[in-house]
Design a protein around this motif. Sequence first.
Motif, PDB file in Angstrom:
ATOM      1  N   SER A 247      -6.089   1.395 -13.443  1.00  0.00           N
ATOM      2  CA  SER A 247      -4.958   2.251 -13.065  1.00  0.00           C
ATOM      3  C   SER A 247      -4.189   2.650 -14.312  1.00  0.00           C
ATOM      4  N   THR A 248      -4.059   1.689 -15.240  1.00  0.00           N
ATOM      5  CA  THR A 248      -3.277   1.971 -16.445  1.00  0.00           C
ATOM      6  C   THR A 248      -3.852   3.172 -17.192  1.00  0.00           C
ATOM      7  N   LEU A 249      -5.184   3.233 -17.297  1.00  0.00           N
ATOM      8  CA  LEU A 249      -5.809   4.385 -17.955  1.00  0.00           C
ATOM      9  C   LEU A 249      -5.615   5.650 -17.114  1.00  0.00           C
ATOM     10  N   GLY A 250      -5.771   5.513 -15.819  1.00  0.00           N
ATOM     11  CA  GLY A 250      -5.569   6.656 -14.922  1.00  0.00           C
ATOM     12  C   GLY A 250      -4.178   7.267 -15.088  1.00  0.00           C
ATOM     13  N   HIS A 251      -3.159   6.405 -15.197  1.00  0.00           N
ATOM     14  CA  HIS A 251      -1.791   6.900 -15.407  1.00  0.00           C
ATOM     15  C   HIS A 251      -1.705   7.698 -16.706  1.00  0.00           C
ATOM     16  N   GLU A 252      -2.374   7.166 -17.743  1.00  0.00           N
ATOM     17  CA  GLU A 252      -2.332   7.838 -19.050  1.00  0.00           C
ATOM     18  C   GLU A 252      -2.940   9.228 -18.975  1.00  0.00           C
TER      19      GLU A 252
ATOM     20  N   ILE B  27       0.855  -1.193   0.000  1.00  0.00           N
ATOM     21  CA  ILE B  27       0.000   0.000   0.000  1.00  0.00           C
ATOM     22  C   ILE B  27       0.892   1.245   0.000  1.00  0.00           C
ATOM     23  N   ALA B  28       0.687   2.073  -1.017  1.00  0.00           N
ATOM     24  CA  ALA B  28       1.543   3.257  -1.169  1.00  0.00           C
ATOM     25  C   ALA B  28       1.155   4.344  -0.175  1.00  0.00           C
ATOM     26  N   LEU B  29       2.180   4.997   0.381  1.00  0.00           N
ATOM     27  CA  LEU B  29       1.976   6.160   1.258  1.00  0.00           C
ATOM     28  C   LEU B  29       2.107   7.423   0.410  1.00  0.00           C
TER      29      LEU B  29
ATOM     30  N   GLU C 257       8.802   3.017 -20.828  1.00  0.00           N
ATOM     31  CA  GLU C 257       8.372   1.658 -20.503  1.00  0.00           C
ATOM     32  C   GLU C 257       8.243   1.507 -18.989  1.00  0.00           C
ATOM     33  N   GLN C 258       7.081   1.882 -18.483  1.00  0.00           N
ATOM     34  CA  GLN C 258       6.781   1.677 -17.056  1.00  0.00           C
ATOM     35  C   GLN C 258       7.712   2.445 -16.115  1.00  0.00           C
ATOM     36  N   MET C 259       8.034   3.683 -16.494  1.00  0.00           N
ATOM     37  CA  MET C 259       8.858   4.517 -15.611  1.00  0.00           C
ATOM     38  C   MET C 259       7.938   5.499 -14.896  1.00  0.00           C
TER      39      MET C 259
ATOM     40  N   GLY D  18       5.561  -5.698 -15.426  1.00  0.00           N
ATOM     41  CA  GLY D  18       4.215  -6.280 -15.391  1.00  0.00           C
ATOM     42  C   GLY D  18       3.208  -5.293 -14.846  1.00  0.00           C
ATOM     43  N   SER D  19       3.561  -4.627 -13.761  1.00  0.00           N
ATOM     44  CA  SER D  19       2.718  -3.602 -13.140  1.00  0.00           C
ATOM     45  C   SER D  19       3.644  -2.750 -12.279  1.00  0.00           C
ATOM     46  N   GLY D  20       3.583  -1.442 -12.465  1.00  0.00           N
ATOM     47  CA  GLY D  20       4.543  -0.565 -11.786  1.00  0.00           C
ATOM     48  C   GLY D  20       4.650  -0.841 -10.298  1.00  0.00           C
ATOM     49  N   SER D  21       3.497  -0.845  -9.614  1.00  0.00           N
ATOM     50  CA  SER D  21       3.534  -0.981  -8.161  1.00  0.00           C
ATOM     51  C   SER D  21       4.065  -2.352  -7.722  1.00  0.00           C
ATOM     52  N   ALA D  22       4.075  -3.332  -8.631  1.00  0.00           N
ATOM     53  CA  ALA D  22       4.555  -4.679  -8.282  1.00  0.00           C
ATOM     54  C   ALA D  22       6.037  -4.671  -7.893  1.00  0.00           C
ATOM     55  N   CYS D  23       6.778  -3.680  -8.398  1.00  0.00           N
ATOM     56  CA  CYS D  23       8.213  -3.659  -8.084  1.00  0.00           C
ATOM     57  C   CYS D  23       8.454  -3.327  -6.615  1.00  0.00           C
ATOM     58  N   ARG D  24       7.408  -2.843  -5.911  1.00  0.00           N
ATOM     59  CA  ARG D  24       7.565  -2.533  -4.487  1.00  0.00           C
ATOM     60  C   ARG D  24       7.143  -3.705  -3.604  1.00  0.00           C
ATOM     61  N   SER D  25       6.856  -4.871  -4.198  1.00  0.00           N
ATOM     62  CA  SER D  25       6.359  -6.007  -3.404  1.00  0.00           C
ATOM     63  C   SER D  25       7.415  -7.067  -3.122  1.00  0.00           C
TER      64      SER D  25
ATOM     65  N   LYS E 109       2.012   8.241  -3.498  1.00  0.00           N
ATOM     66  CA  LYS E 109       1.440   7.457  -4.598  1.00  0.00           C
ATOM     67  C   LYS E 109       2.152   7.651  -5.925  1.00  0.00           C
ATOM     68  N   TYR E 110       2.194   6.571  -6.667  1.00  0.00           N
ATOM     69  CA  TYR E 110       2.647   6.574  -8.077  1.00  0.00           C
ATOM     70  C   TYR E 110       1.401   6.784  -8.933  1.00  0.00           C
ATOM     71  N   TRP E 111       1.364   7.868  -9.674  1.00  0.00           N
ATOM     72  CA  TRP E 111       0.210   8.138 -10.547  1.00  0.00           C
ATOM     73  C   TRP E 111       0.728   8.964 -11.710  1.00  0.00           C
ATOM     74  N   GLY E 112       0.967   8.325 -12.817  1.00  0.00           N
ATOM     75  CA  GLY E 112       1.590   8.976 -13.963  1.00  0.00           C
ATOM     76  C   GLY E 112       2.889   8.253 -14.291  1.00  0.00           C
ATOM     77  N   LYS E 113       3.020   7.856 -15.577  1.00  0.00           N
ATOM     78  CA  LYS E 113       4.251   7.146 -15.969  1.00  0.00           C
ATOM     79  C   LYS E 113       4.667   7.571 -17.370  1.00  0.00           C
ATOM     80  N   TYR E 114       5.904   7.215 -17.746  1.00  0.00           N
ATOM     81  CA  TYR E 114       6.402   7.527 -19.083  1.00  0.00           C
ATOM     82  C   TYR E 114       7.254   6.349 -19.558  1.00  0.00           C
TER      83      TYR E 114
HETATM   84  C1  DP6 Z   1      -3.020   4.187  -7.087  1.00  0.00           C
HETATM   85  O1  DP6 Z   1       0.888  -0.255 -10.478  1.00  0.00           O
HETATM   86  O2  DP6 Z   1      -1.571  -0.737 -10.726  1.00  0.00           O
HETATM   87  O3  DP6 Z   1      -2.148   2.062  -6.478  1.00  0.00           O
HETATM   88  O4  DP6 Z   1       1.820   0.245 -13.651  1.00  0.00           O
HETATM   89  O5  DP6 Z   1      -0.307   0.508 -14.922  1.00  0.00           O
HETATM   90  O6  DP6 Z   1       0.100  -1.583 -13.584  1.00  0.00           O
HETATM   91  P1  DP6 Z   1       0.346  -0.088 -13.712  1.00  0.00           P
HETATM   92  O7  DP6 Z   1      -0.365   0.612 -12.489  1.00  0.00           O
HETATM   93  P2  DP6 Z   1      -0.443   0.203 -10.958  1.00  0.00           P
HETATM   94  O8  DP6 Z   1      -0.787   1.620 -10.306  1.00  0.00           O
HETATM   95  C2  DP6 Z   1      -0.905   1.752  -8.921  1.00  0.00           C
HETATM   96  C3  DP6 Z   1      -1.488   3.043  -8.584  1.00  0.00           C
HETATM   97  C4  DP6 Z   1      -1.828   3.264  -7.133  1.00  0.00           C
HETATM   98  C5  DP6 Z   1      -0.685   3.985  -6.398  1.00  0.00           C
HETATM   99  C6  DP6 Z   1       0.506   3.186  -5.993  1.00  0.00           C
HETATM  100  O9  DP6 Z   1       0.399   1.974  -5.722  1.00  0.00           O
HETATM  101  O10 DP6 Z   1       1.575   3.820  -5.876  1.00  0.00           O
END
Ligand code: DP6
Length: 358
Positions: A221-226, A28-30, A39-41, A162-169, A32-37
């Motif tokens: 989330s993927t659309l939200g990032h876009e 769970i992010a404190l 390849e998954q940066m 695979g999913s940005g936030s997965a790298c924090r798991s 947040k990651y929201w927005g990418k560029y």
């Molecule tokens: C709101 O990691 O699910 O949970 O990289 O497109 O797979 P993709 O997105 P994802 O986005 C997580 C967004 C969030 C905030 C966070 O976990 O930092």
Amino acid sequence: MATHRFIVSNYSNALTSGTVSWRSPSNIALVKYWGKYGEQMPMNASVSFTLSNCHTQTKLSFEKKVSGEFDFEVFLDGKKEMGFEPKIQKFFERIAVYLPFLKDFKFSIETTNSFPHSSGIASSASGMSALALCFMDMERQMQPAITDAYFTEKASFLARLGSGSACRSVEGPLVVWGEHPDISGSNNLFGTKYPFGVHPDFEDYQDTILLVDKGEKQVSSTLGHELMIDHPFAEQRFRQAKDNLSKLVPVFQNGDLSAFIKIVEQEALSLHALMMASTPYFILMKPNTLEIINKIWKFREETGARLCFTLDAGANVHVLYPKFEKETVLKFIKGELAIFCKNSEFITDEAGLGAKKI
Ligand code: DP6
């Protein structure tokens, strides 16, 4: 930091068939990651608590075949799940350059989540991280000389694709992803363990997840990032996230829970404010999400209890609190918040140390 260090030219051992299993938690992010560029940066650095009880367990079976197309099947709770195939196919395509053996095997991916599939808890972070670790386990069998550090970094690097936030798991209890000037070792390619002093309160922080809405997310989330690409507040947001992470450094050190609460709640509400200000705009909170937030504020005001909330991209509320508040907060949740959950359901979890080989 360059990606070429994760490209392997040849392996010392050959594999023909076998099985590997890994269990990886959600996080769970404190900040947040929201927005990418690219390849998954990530557009900004984020930090999260790795959880314990919410996890995915993945068994990867592999058998040598004639090299050709990717060949895999996915099973969820023992049943073939074709719905996951496009996402996994894309994952294979992204990681193939880093795992040159992928086209030489037929894979069976058997996965189970500790939380119900319909709980609204995203399984992509735990699922992608568990699968990335299984592939790294295969790679280690083929190249036993790789170091533990390389194993962990590359597992996180692959999980991110695979999913940005997965790298924090992969590790825990606190993981940073994204380059930040105040955090040594932080980078955009993989998550790193938070490197500085952490007050004991944050080592086993509690997270009770209130299941407000268990349906499929209306907006991924993927659309939200876009939607952050042309977002009118993008620049301010990335600056805010950077500042909030800077502010958390002394807070993690000295255990200033009042400051922690302010940063974490602001992050959650900023995330949802960004969604509401996107084009197109959308709202993922539900009326009960707001009921819960107001109840938490009232309870905190009246009792001084050190609980706060955060939200991910959905209606569920994560109630965060130090372990010494557990009894008080759980009583409050059962007595006053559970009624706002679907079937009064919530999941108790806490910060944990990351993924494990099974
Ligand atoms: C709101 O990691 O699910 O949970 O990289 O497109 O797979 P993709 O997105 P994802 O986005 C997580 C967004 C969030 C905030 C966070 O976990 O930092």
